[in-house]
Design an enzyme around this catalytic site. Structure first.
Site, short mmCIF file in Angstrom:
data_model
loop_
_atom_site.label_atom_id
_atom_site.label_comp_id
_atom_site.label_asym_id
_atom_site.label_seq_id
_atom_site.Cartn_x
_atom_site.Cartn_y
_atom_site.Cartn_z
N ASN A 9 0.88 -1.17 0.00
CA ASN A 9 0.00 0.00 0.00
C ASN A 9 0.92 1.22 0.00
OD1 ASN A 9 -1.79 2.05 0.49
ND2 ASN A 9 -2.73 1.09 2.30
N ARG A 90 -2.59 -2.01 -3.49
CA ARG A 90 -3.82 -1.27 -3.27
C ARG A 90 -3.80 -0.04 -4.18
NH1 ARG A 90 -5.32 2.89 1.49
NH2 ARG A 90 -7.49 3.14 0.92
N HIS A 179 -12.73 2.76 0.18
CA HIS A 179 -12.64 1.76 1.27
C HIS A 179 -13.34 0.46 0.88
CE1 HIS A 179 -12.50 5.41 4.22
NE2 HIS A 179 -11.26 4.94 4.05
N ARG A 240 -10.75 16.02 6.62
CA ARG A 240 -11.66 16.34 5.51
C ARG A 240 -13.03 16.74 6.03
NH1 ARG A 240 -10.57 10.77 3.01
NH2 ARG A 240 -8.35 10.92 2.57
N MET A 282 -8.50 10.84 17.69
CA MET A 282 -9.78 10.73 18.38
C MET A 282 -9.60 10.48 19.88
SD MET A 282 -12.91 11.17 17.95
CE MET A 282 -13.49 11.05 16.27
N GLY A 331 -13.85 3.19 14.71
CA GLY A 331 -15.00 2.27 14.79
C GLY A 331 -14.71 1.08 15.69
N GLU A 332 -13.46 0.58 15.66
CA GLU A 332 -13.12 -0.60 16.46
C GLU A 332 -12.85 -0.25 17.92
OE1 GLU A 332 -9.81 -2.58 14.48
OE2 GLU A 332 -10.85 -2.36 12.57
N ASN A 333 -12.43 1.01 18.17
CA ASN A 333 -11.92 1.34 19.51
C ASN A 333 -12.72 2.34 20.32
OD1 ASN A 333 -9.37 -0.23 19.57
ND2 ASN A 333 -8.96 0.98 17.74
N GLU A 380 -7.93 -5.13 5.45
CA GLU A 380 -7.86 -4.76 4.04
C GLU A 380 -6.79 -5.55 3.30
OE1 GLU A 380 -7.99 -0.54 5.50
OE2 GLU A 380 -8.96 -0.20 3.57
P1 ADP Z 1 -6.21 5.16 8.74
O1 ADP Z 1 -7.41 5.66 8.02
O2 ADP Z 1 -5.07 6.11 8.69
O3 ADP Z 1 -5.85 3.72 8.42
P2 ADP Z 1 -6.98 4.10 11.33
O4 ADP Z 1 -8.02 3.15 10.87
O5 ADP Z 1 -5.72 3.56 11.89
O6 ADP Z 1 -6.67 5.21 10.24
O7 ADP Z 1 -7.66 5.03 12.45
C1 ADP Z 1 -6.98 6.09 13.03
C2 ADP Z 1 -7.90 6.77 14.05
O8 ADP Z 1 -8.27 5.81 15.05
C3 ADP Z 1 -7.24 7.93 14.79
O9 ADP Z 1 -8.13 9.05 14.81
C4 ADP Z 1 -7.05 7.38 16.19
O10 ADP Z 1 -7.14 8.41 17.13
C5 ADP Z 1 -8.25 6.45 16.30
N1 ADP Z 1 -8.09 5.50 17.41
C6 ADP Z 1 -7.18 4.50 17.55
N2 ADP Z 1 -7.33 3.91 18.77
C7 ADP Z 1 -8.34 4.55 19.40
C8 ADP Z 1 -8.98 4.43 20.69
N3 ADP Z 1 -8.59 3.51 21.55
N4 ADP Z 1 -10.01 5.27 20.98
C9 ADP Z 1 -10.40 6.21 20.10
N5 ADP Z 1 -9.86 6.38 18.88
C10 ADP Z 1 -8.84 5.57 18.54
#
Ligand code: ADP
Length: 394
Positions: A9, A90, A179, A240, A282, A331-333, A380
């Site tokens: 990528n 990618r 995506h 953005r 975030m 979304g995951e965290n 991905e």
């Molecule tokens: P990319 O689009 O660059 O691949 P990622 O999918 O890695 O990005 O997501 C990055 C975002 O995820 C950042 O804004 C980061 O702050 C947020 N993030 C990662 N871990 C956490 C967490 N534990 N709580 C909230 N936000 C998180």
């Protein structure tokens, strides 16, 4: 590994790579090269849990990929002995032509270059990786997997803008969506978690990373997605703006004489959470909001409200959803963002289980919730490797 694929990528100043099993979608080795072209580039290489990092000057993508080859030689299996079946790349924009993965030859390379006007921030950087890898691994098939491809099924009612015909016919102006590999992977996993075939269920996927998009997946096919001609449309993102009245651009052009290049940069690189909260991470924004920072609180509210509007409209677009899946960094965290995004959707069939949400899922709705809500880590690279394997097998 049964069918190892090297997934690359390539960005403008970074290169991510993974050695992935095309059958199981699992990675044994991964790496990230940052600050390519600067005096202190870093290469972080992970092999079976062992992490190494080095800092050196990597002048360009060629030097970056050579350093990657060296890292494989020092840690793990040298790539020449890994039994690679392909190198997969990618590519962000496939336009209307590339709706499937494709083996790259000179003509395909030129066509990807021709699409650069639609994705000036991404396609040239992806191409750089392709050109170097074709020289470095001349005997291996090189495959391009496109971020836009999964959305080729979006019907006219959702992909056409209400603008003059010539814009579409002569200049390719339509919704493409991005995506795609993540939305494809996560929507399939969501069906798996429901114990159903993807063709039997409707899923809404919220991919919330630095870039973010929501997709409505009807029986396995994307029927609408929040990003448009470019990745600028839709949700509020790290830098953005997402949706806005296009007249804002003309207004500022007339009022302060801002050039289109400046406005393009402002909307892509200086807007979103950076503009609203003063930062893009975030975790830091949530911490600031908890400490009473008003700008961070409002930014979070706007961020979640935009997601909620998209999810609500996609429940309508699908005529009802079986599942909503959250994925990518945020979304995951972030339990807070998930709760904020789903807050008022009870009337539409979303019943969040607060404890399960705080614990991170994977199922975060109550057992009786008409719509099942899930947290699903995206993969991905795994999806790119398995699509590559499938292409080469046919
Ligand atoms: P990319 O689009 O660059 O691949 P990622 O999918 O890695 O990005 O997501 C990055 C975002 O995820 C950042 O804004 C980061 O702050 C947020 N993030 C990662 N871990 C956490 C967490 N534990 N709580 C909230 N936000 C998180």
């Amino acid at each position: 590994m049964s069918a190892p694929v090297l997934v690359i990528n390539s960005g403008s100043s970074s290169i991510k790579y993974q050695l992935v099993d095309g059958e199981t979608q699992e990675a044994s080795t991964s790496g990230l090269i940052e600050r390519v072209g600067q005096s202190e580039s870093t290469l972080t290489h992970r092999h079976e849990g062992e992490r190494t990092e080095r800092t050196e000057h990597l002048a360009d993508h060629a030097a970056g990929l050579e350093a990657m080859v060296a890292a494989f030689e020092e840690h793990g299996t040298p790539l020449a002995e890994a039994g690679l079946i392909a190198v997969a790349h990618r590519v962000v924009h496939g336009g209307e032509r590339f709706v499937q993965p494709v083996v790259i030859d000179d003509e395909v390379e030129q066509a990807i270059e021709g699409l650069s006007s639609l994705a000036p921030l991404h396609n040239p950087a992806n191409l750089e990786g392709i050109r170097v890898a074709r020289k470095l691994f001349p005997r291996l098939p090189q495959v391009a997997v496109f971020d836009t491809a999964f959305h080729a099924t979006v019907p006219e009612r959702a992909h056409l803008y209400a603008v003059p015909n010539a814009w579409r016919e002569e200049h390719g102006v339509r919704r493409y969506g991005f995506h795609g590999t993540s939305h494809a992977y996560v929507s399939r996993k969501a069906a798996e978690m429901l114990g159903r075939h993807p063709k039997e269920v409707n899923v809404i996927v919220a991919h919330l990373g630095n870039g973010a998009s929501v997709t409505a997946v009807e029986r396995g096919r994307s029927i609408d997605t929040s990003m448009g001609l470019t990745p600028l449309e839709g949700l509020v993102m790290g830098t953005r703006s997402g949706d806005l009245d296009p007249a804002i651009v003309f207004h500022l052009h007339r009022r302060i004489g801002a050039s289109f290049a400046d406005l393009d940069a402002a909307l892509n690189k200086e807007s979103g959470m950076l503009a609203l909260a003063g930062q893009i991470d975030m975790r830091a924004i949530e911490a600031a909001a908890r400490e009473g920072d008003r700008a961070a609180q409002v930014a979070l509210e706007i961020y979640c409200y935009r997601i909620r509007k998209y999810i609500g409209s996609y429940i309508a677009a699908l005529g009802g959803a079986d599942a909503i899946a959250f994925t990518a960094g945020i979304g995951e965290n972030s339990a807070e963002v998930r709760a904020g995004a789903l807050g008022s959707l009870v009337a539409l069939g979303v019943r969040l289980d607060e404890a399960a949400n705080a614990a991170g899922g994977p199922i975060i709705s109550t057992p009786g919730s008409p719509i099942t809500v899930m947290v699903i880590p995206t993969n991905e690279e795994g999806e790119i490797a398995s699509q590559t394997t499938a292409l080469l097998r046919n």
